[in-house]
Scaffold this active site. Structure first.
Site, short mmCIF file in Angstrom:
data_model
loop_
_atom_site.label_atom_id
_atom_site.label_comp_id
_atom_site.label_asym_id
_atom_site.label_seq_id
_atom_site.Cartn_x
_atom_site.Cartn_y
_atom_site.Cartn_z
N ASN A 95 38.23 -8.31 14.20
CA ASN A 95 39.35 -7.40 13.99
C ASN A 95 40.61 -8.21 13.67
O ASN A 95 40.82 -9.31 14.17
CB ASN A 95 39.54 -6.43 15.15
CG ASN A 95 39.68 -7.05 16.52
OD1 ASN A 95 39.13 -8.10 16.79
ND2 ASN A 95 40.39 -6.37 17.39
N GLU B 294 44.58 -7.36 13.49
CA GLU B 294 45.63 -6.36 13.73
C GLU B 294 46.86 -6.66 12.89
O GLU B 294 47.11 -7.80 12.48
CB GLU B 294 46.00 -6.34 15.22
CG GLU B 294 44.88 -5.85 16.09
CD GLU B 294 45.22 -5.84 17.56
OE1 GLU B 294 44.44 -5.23 18.31
OE2 GLU B 294 46.22 -6.45 17.98
N ASN C 184 51.88 -2.79 11.58
CA ASN C 184 51.69 -1.41 11.12
C ASN C 184 50.23 -1.10 11.43
O ASN C 184 49.35 -1.39 10.64
CB ASN C 184 51.98 -1.30 9.63
CG ASN C 184 51.64 0.05 9.07
OD1 ASN C 184 51.16 0.93 9.77
ND2 ASN C 184 51.85 0.21 7.79
N GLU D 28 33.82 -4.45 12.00
CA GLU D 28 32.71 -3.92 11.22
C GLU D 28 33.09 -3.80 9.74
O GLU D 28 32.29 -4.11 8.86
CB GLU D 28 32.29 -2.55 11.76
CG GLU D 28 31.86 -2.57 13.22
CD GLU D 28 33.00 -2.33 14.20
OE1 GLU D 28 32.71 -1.86 15.31
OE2 GLU D 28 34.16 -2.62 13.88
N CYS E 296 34.04 2.40 16.06
CA CYS E 296 34.85 3.62 16.08
C CYS E 296 34.31 4.60 15.03
O CYS E 296 33.43 4.27 14.23
CB CYS E 296 36.32 3.28 15.78
SG CYS E 296 36.63 2.84 14.06
N CYS F 22 34.49 3.36 11.38
CA CYS F 22 33.47 2.35 11.07
C CYS F 22 32.08 2.96 11.02
O CYS F 22 31.25 2.57 10.20
CB CYS F 22 33.54 1.21 12.08
SG CYS F 22 35.03 0.22 11.90
#
Length: 130
Positions: free
Chosen positions: A42, A44, A47, A55, A86, A89
């Site tokens: 991930n 980040e 925003n 994924e 999530c 994904c």
């Protein structure tokens, strides 16, 4: 590839995550039908809507190199809490994978495995758009 090796690849991927806001590292390891593995972490962004999920990063790398058929994915967080993809994904995976596609979710010394169709029932498919 053994499931444990795929999980290990996901664990190694989350070590590279950029998570200054949530401090929640996620890694994914996507295996293609020919055995190639693509990883992602991930990333980040201040925003939040511009953040990338592990994924998504793994799928994007696979697609960018011409892969379109996948055999399974492993997902791991640095907390080994059994994190699942999530909804966004899951929908992205459903674009390329059927309901039986295995999603392996890392826990400390074990893992859970779910078919994608169980995680995302009544998926939006191309047929819905026709």
């Amino acid at each position: 590839m053994k499931t444990e090796d795929l999980i290990q690849a996901a664990r190694e991927a989350h070590a590279e995550a950029h998570v200054p806001y949530s401090e929640y590292r996620v890694g994914a390891a996507l295996e293609t039908v020919d055995g190639t593995v693509f990883t992602g972490c991930n990333i980040e962004n201040a925003n939040y809507s511009n953040s990338l999920h592990a994924e998504e990063v793994a799928i994007a790398q696979a697609i960018a190199t011409g892969h379109r058929e996948f055999s399974r994915i492993a997902v791991s967080s640095d907390r080994r809490d059994g994190v699942t993809p999530c909804g966004m994904c899951r929908q992205t995976l459903a674009e390329f994978c059927d309901e039986a596609f295995p999603v392996v979710c890392d826990r400390d010394e074990e893992y859970d495995e779910y078919p994608l169709g169980e995680l995302l029932p009544n998926t939006i498919t191309q047929e819905h758009l026709e």
